[in-house]
Design a protein around this motif. Structure first.
Motif, PDB file in Angstrom:
ATOM      1  N   THR A  50       0.863  -1.093  -0.072  1.00 32.53           N
ATOM      2  CA  THR A  50      -0.062   0.015   0.146  1.00 32.53           C
ATOM      3  C   THR A  50       0.960   1.283  -0.021  1.00 32.53           C
ATOM      4  O   THR A  50       2.064   1.225   0.340  1.00 32.53           O
ATOM      5  CB  THR A  50      -1.018   0.079   1.153  1.00 32.53           C
ATOM      6  OG1 THR A  50      -0.135  -0.335   2.358  1.00 32.53           O
ATOM      7  CG2 THR A  50      -1.959  -1.039   1.227  1.00 32.53           C
ATOM      8  N   SER A  74       2.481   5.024   0.568  1.00 33.99           N
ATOM      9  CA  SER A  74       2.822   5.586   1.903  1.00 33.99           C
ATOM     10  C   SER A  74       2.114   6.481   2.712  1.00 33.99           C
ATOM     11  O   SER A  74       0.907   6.861   2.045  1.00 33.99           O
ATOM     12  CB  SER A  74       4.190   6.693   1.548  1.00 33.99           C
ATOM     13  OG  SER A  74       5.181   5.823   0.952  1.00 33.99           O
ATOM     14  N   SER A 122      -0.310  -7.362   6.342  1.00 37.93           N
ATOM     15  CA  SER A 122      -0.266  -6.052   5.837  1.00 37.93           C
ATOM     16  C   SER A 122       1.128  -5.661   5.769  1.00 37.93           C
ATOM     17  O   SER A 122       2.073  -6.101   6.380  1.00 37.93           O
ATOM     18  CB  SER A 122      -0.956  -5.094   6.777  1.00 37.93           C
ATOM     19  OG  SER A 122      -0.835  -3.777   6.714  1.00 37.93           O
ATOM     20  N   ARG A 155       3.244  -1.499   5.165  1.00 36.68           N
ATOM     21  CA  ARG A 155       3.101  -0.208   4.944  1.00 36.68           C
ATOM     22  C   ARG A 155       4.191   0.656   5.364  1.00 36.68           C
ATOM     23  O   ARG A 155       4.937   0.302   6.148  1.00 36.68           O
ATOM     24  CB  ARG A 155       1.692   0.263   5.770  1.00 36.68           C
ATOM     25  CG  ARG A 155       0.554  -0.177   5.283  1.00 36.68           C
ATOM     26  CD  ARG A 155      -0.686   0.378   6.445  1.00 36.68           C
ATOM     27  NE  ARG A 155      -1.961  -0.271   6.046  1.00 36.68           N
ATOM     28  CZ  ARG A 155      -2.677   0.308   4.645  1.00 36.68           C
ATOM     29  NH1 ARG A 155      -2.372   1.321   4.356  1.00 36.68           N
ATOM     30  NH2 ARG A 155      -3.938  -0.123   4.913  1.00 36.68           N
TER      31      ARG A 155
END
Length: 247
Positions: free
Chosen positions: A23, A25, A180, A182
């Protein structure tokens, strides 16, 4: 790899699973840990209809209710940690969940004796805290960045170890299921600092990991718990890991 210091898989590793779609920033311009990471819950708008007048033909069914676009909270949700105890370590600080005990190993001056005087044995963990039953653990480890990735230059930022996807091979063990990943950009003391966040599970353990680099040192915070416990306390543990701040 640094991620392996935070837990010990008991089964042979499975083939590494690549990152799904990293994903973009997230830029946070508030001070320290004021991350505005919560999104609004989806709200269903139900239309009510009055009774239709009687007729020979059957009434038409009411139209389906409309709703706004549904969005999931970032990271699966985090909580405010400002009221938690702040532990200040060597070049970092981190918030400790309530009712967690300090289980950091003491420095042992007897192991590293030399002819030139006492020398403390390097500690495995720079900080380590655990729940009362020991099943939930928050740890911080510090390692020279050149131990994680061979380089002739001293790393000054986590991006010097590679992109979010490339660095996953350092911090996420083979066989883990990645939930996840990130990039966090957090403004601290008027300086925008970059952190990598990974959340994954391996061998029935769920882990949230945050990593950053400063002055040639990598700081890695990991919060871990059994998968069943994570269902109940995941937000708290994730929030603790994300609270890592480097000086």
């Amino acid at each position: 790899m640094a991620g392996l210091l935070l837990f010990s898989p008991s089964r042979p590793p499975k083939p590494y699973q690549n990152l799904r779609n990293p994903t973009p920033s997230i830029v946070c311009r508030s001070s320290r840990r004021e991350l505005a990471l919560w999104t609004a819950s989806a709200v269903s708008l139900t239309l009510s209809f009055g009774a239709l007048a009687a007729s020979e033909e059957p009434p038409l069914p009411p139209p389906p209710p409309t709703s706004t676009a549904s969005k999931k909270p970032l990271f699966g949700g985090i909580s405010n940690t400002r009221s938690w105890f702040q532990y200040d370590g060597d070049g970092f600080s981190i918030r400790v969940p309530p009712q967690f005990d300090d289980v950091t190993e003491p420095e042992d001056y007897n192991v590293g004796l030399t002819l030139y005087g006492d020398k403390a044995k390097p500690k495995t963990f720079a900080a380590r805290f655990a729940s009362a039953d020991g099943s939930e653990v928050l740890s911080v480890v510090i390692r020279p960045s050149n131990q994680l990735k061979i380089t002739f230059l001293e790393a000054q930022d986590i991006t010097d170890l590679g992109s979010l996807k490339e660095a996953a091979r350092i911090f996420v063990p083979n066989g883990a299921t990645l939930h996840s990943a990130r990039t966090l950009k957090i403004k601290e003391d008027e300086v925008l600092k970059t952190y990598y966040f990974y959340e994954f599970s391996v061998d029935n353990q769920h882990i949230a990991l945050v990593a950053a680099v400063n002055s040639g040192k990598a700081y890695i915070a990991g919060a871990t718990a059994p998968q069943l416990k994570w269902e109940e306390d995941g937000v708290k543990l994730r929030s603790a890991a994300i609270s890592l701040s480097i000086a």
